[in-house]
Design an enzyme around this catalytic site. Structure first.
Site, mmCIF file in Angstrom:
data_model
loop_
_atom_site.group_PDB
_atom_site.id
_atom_site.type_symbol
_atom_site.label_atom_id
_atom_site.label_comp_id
_atom_site.label_asym_id
_atom_site.label_seq_id
_atom_site.Cartn_x
_atom_site.Cartn_y
_atom_site.Cartn_z
ATOM 1 N N GLY A 215 2.500 1.980 10.679
ATOM 2 C CA GLY A 215 3.420 3.111 10.557
ATOM 3 C C GLY A 215 4.100 3.492 11.859
ATOM 4 O O GLY A 215 4.695 4.556 11.962
ATOM 5 N N GLU B 95 -6.823 4.332 7.854
ATOM 6 C CA GLU B 95 -6.721 5.785 7.585
ATOM 7 C C GLU B 95 -8.013 6.290 6.924
ATOM 8 O O GLU B 95 -8.412 7.431 7.125
ATOM 9 C CB GLU B 95 -5.485 6.060 6.710
ATOM 10 C CG GLU B 95 -4.203 5.903 7.529
ATOM 11 C CD GLU B 95 -2.983 5.457 6.749
ATOM 12 O OE1 GLU B 95 -2.975 5.545 5.511
ATOM 13 O OE2 GLU B 95 -2.023 4.993 7.399
ATOM 14 N N GLY C 12 2.888 -1.158 4.219
ATOM 15 C CA GLY C 12 2.910 0.258 3.860
ATOM 16 C C GLY C 12 4.331 0.703 3.566
ATOM 17 O O GLY C 12 4.871 0.465 2.488
ATOM 18 N N GLY C 13 4.966 1.320 4.557
ATOM 19 C CA GLY C 13 6.281 1.943 4.375
ATOM 20 C C GLY C 13 7.311 1.067 3.664
ATOM 21 O O GLY C 13 7.999 1.529 2.738
ATOM 22 N N HIS D 234 -9.212 0.875 4.741
ATOM 23 C CA HIS D 234 -7.945 1.018 5.463
ATOM 24 C C HIS D 234 -8.216 1.893 6.683
ATOM 25 O O HIS D 234 -9.067 2.788 6.632
ATOM 26 C CB HIS D 234 -6.907 1.672 4.544
ATOM 27 C CG HIS D 234 -5.541 1.678 5.151
ATOM 28 N ND1 HIS D 234 -5.160 2.633 6.059
ATOM 29 C CD2 HIS D 234 -4.480 0.844 4.996
ATOM 30 C CE1 HIS D 234 -3.911 2.384 6.438
ATOM 31 N NE2 HIS D 234 -3.475 1.302 5.818
ATOM 32 N N SER E 232 3.536 -2.440 10.197
ATOM 33 C CA SER E 232 4.992 -2.417 10.373
ATOM 34 C C SER E 232 5.669 -3.734 9.967
ATOM 35 O O SER E 232 6.611 -4.184 10.626
ATOM 36 C CB SER E 232 5.366 -2.030 11.804
ATOM 37 O OG SER E 232 4.923 -0.715 12.083
ATOM 38 N N GLU F 218 -5.319 -5.388 10.357
ATOM 39 C CA GLU F 218 -4.320 -4.347 10.567
ATOM 40 C C GLU F 218 -4.608 -3.634 11.883
ATOM 41 O O GLU F 218 -5.424 -2.697 11.932
ATOM 42 C CB GLU F 218 -4.377 -3.328 9.428
ATOM 43 C CG GLU F 218 -4.019 -3.898 8.075
ATOM 44 C CD GLU F 218 -3.344 -2.844 7.205
ATOM 45 O OE1 GLU F 218 -2.232 -3.094 6.760
ATOM 46 O OE2 GLU F 218 -3.928 -1.771 7.013
ATOM 47 N N ASN G 267 0.878 -1.176 0.000
ATOM 48 C CA ASN G 267 0.000 0.000 0.000
ATOM 49 C C ASN G 267 0.913 1.223 0.000
ATOM 50 O O ASN G 267 1.555 1.517 1.009
ATOM 51 C CB ASN G 267 -0.882 -0.031 1.253
ATOM 52 C CG ASN G 267 -1.628 1.271 1.456
ATOM 53 O OD1 ASN G 267 -1.758 2.077 0.538
ATOM 54 N ND2 ASN G 267 -2.126 1.476 2.670
ATOM 55 N N TRP G 268 0.945 1.910 -1.138
ATOM 56 C CA TRP G 268 1.861 3.053 -1.240
ATOM 57 C C TRP G 268 1.283 4.333 -0.641
ATOM 58 O O TRP G 268 1.929 5.365 -0.658
ATOM 59 C CB TRP G 268 2.220 3.290 -2.715
ATOM 60 C CG TRP G 268 3.207 2.301 -3.251
ATOM 61 C CD1 TRP G 268 3.781 1.252 -2.586
ATOM 62 C CD2 TRP G 268 3.755 2.278 -4.571
ATOM 63 N NE1 TRP G 268 4.647 0.576 -3.416
ATOM 64 C CE2 TRP G 268 4.642 1.193 -4.642
ATOM 65 C CE3 TRP G 268 3.575 3.067 -5.714
ATOM 66 C CZ2 TRP G 268 5.366 0.878 -5.801
ATOM 67 C CZ3 TRP G 268 4.285 2.759 -6.868
ATOM 68 C CH2 TRP G 268 5.171 1.678 -6.906
ATOM 69 N N LYS G 269 0.065 4.269 -0.151
ATOM 70 C CA LYS G 269 -0.575 5.459 0.431
ATOM 71 C C LYS G 269 -0.396 6.652 -0.505
ATOM 72 O O LYS G 269 -0.510 6.504 -1.709
ATOM 73 C CB LYS G 269 0.002 5.733 1.826
ATOM 74 C CG LYS G 269 0.035 4.486 2.696
ATOM 75 C CD LYS G 269 0.221 4.803 4.139
ATOM 76 C CE LYS G 269 0.367 3.512 4.914
ATOM 77 N NZ LYS G 269 0.160 3.656 6.321
HETATM 78 C C1 PEP Z 1 -0.560 0.019 5.861
HETATM 79 O O1 PEP Z 1 -0.546 1.148 5.436
HETATM 80 O O2 PEP Z 1 -1.493 -0.725 5.550
HETATM 81 C C2 PEP Z 1 0.518 -0.430 6.726
HETATM 82 C C3 PEP Z 1 0.422 -1.612 7.258
HETATM 83 O O3 PEP Z 1 1.553 0.442 6.926
HETATM 84 P P1 PEP Z 1 2.991 0.092 7.576
HETATM 85 O O4 PEP Z 1 3.472 -1.185 6.948
HETATM 86 O O5 PEP Z 1 3.870 1.264 7.214
HETATM 87 O O6 PEP Z 1 2.792 -0.048 9.042
#
Ligand code: PEP
Length: 249
Positions: A173, A97, A234-235, A95, A213, A167, A9-11
């Site tokens: 994050g 967010e 994500g990251g 998600h 994470s 999640e 997920n590149w957000k």
């Molecule tokens: C996400 O955005 O779905 C996520 C899990 O982010 P991260 O891996 O950065 O915690």
């Protein structure tokens, strides 16, 4: 056997140029990775570049959101048919967010999931508890409510086509990954709900991803849990080498 899904997920990161540059490196690093399905979800404007760059590979492209109507006077929204038209095969739904910043409720989750399925997009539906909910012992209740109020409204046929991502919001994050045990316990609970509502076969076939994470150095221990059918990253999905080492755990 449930084939794992390794999803990124590149957000709200990267431009079209950055997208193409990512795929130039990433493609060869995952060319032999047929142990899993790979999905990358860039921001809307970069979907065409991503689809183009992923042509001829086993990499699927997903969007990060969709609106439930097909078209209409809904400024700023994007519909399922539009996503299919650019070459998307998957879409993230709810998600945390989206739930937190844009107030997406379980009702909306259900409408979006059905809209995705109507155009044969695979919805990756996110559920998860906030830190205060975990600390107050409410994790189970929150997951059950999110499941029952959102996904519980699907037909068995619709349910057989979705993917769930667990999640925990406190792990997204933050660098705080859920331990493999915590993640597996939550997955078991979600699978139990699926079994109660849709039956044993549907529950056994359901793929549940873990997100929060995930990094190259913790993916192996998470994926060692039979309950964990892949990851949503994500990251660490923004860098081709890092995401490839997660895919190739
Ligand atoms: C996400 O955005 O779905 C996520 C899990 O982010 P991260 O891996 O950065 O915690």
């Amino acid at each position: 056997m449930r084939k794992p899904i390794m999803a990124g997920n590149w957000k709200m990161y990267k431009t079209a140029v950055g997208t193409t540059a990512f795929f130039e490196k990433f493609r060869s690093l995952v060319a032999a990775s047929d142990h899993c399905e790979i999905v990358i979800c860039p921001p809307f404007p970069n979907l065409p570049s991503a689809v183009e760059a992923a042509k001829g590979t086993r990499i699927h492209i997903g969007a990060q959101n969709l609106y439930w109507g097909k078209e209409g006077a809904v400024t700023g929204e994007v519909s399922g048919p539009m996503l299919v038209c650019v070459g998307c095969t998957h879409v993230l739904i709810a998600h945390s967010e989206r739930r937190f910043y844009f107030g997406e409720t379980d009702d909306v989750v259900l409408k979006k999931t059905i809209a995705a399925l109507e155009v044969s997009l695979t919805p990756i539906v996110c559920v998860g508890e906030r830190l205060e909910e975990r600390e107050s012992g409410a994790t189970g209740r929150v997951l059950v409510e999110q499941f029952q109020n959102g996904l519980g409204g699907l037909t068995p046929e619709q349910f057989s086509k979705i993917v769930i991502a667990y999640e925990p919001v406190w792990a997204i994050g933050t660098g705080k990954t859920a331990t493999p045990q915590i993640a597996a316990d939550a997955h078991r609970l979600i699978r139990g709900e699926a079994r109660a509502r849709f039956g044993a076969d549907a529950a056994a076939a359901l793929r549940i991803l873990y997100g929060g994470s995930v990094k190259p150095d913790n993916v192996k221990s998470l994926m060692a849990q039979p309950e964990i059918d892949g990851v949503l990253v994500g990251g660490a999905s923004l860098d081709p080498i890092s995401f490839a080492s997660i895919v190739n755990f």
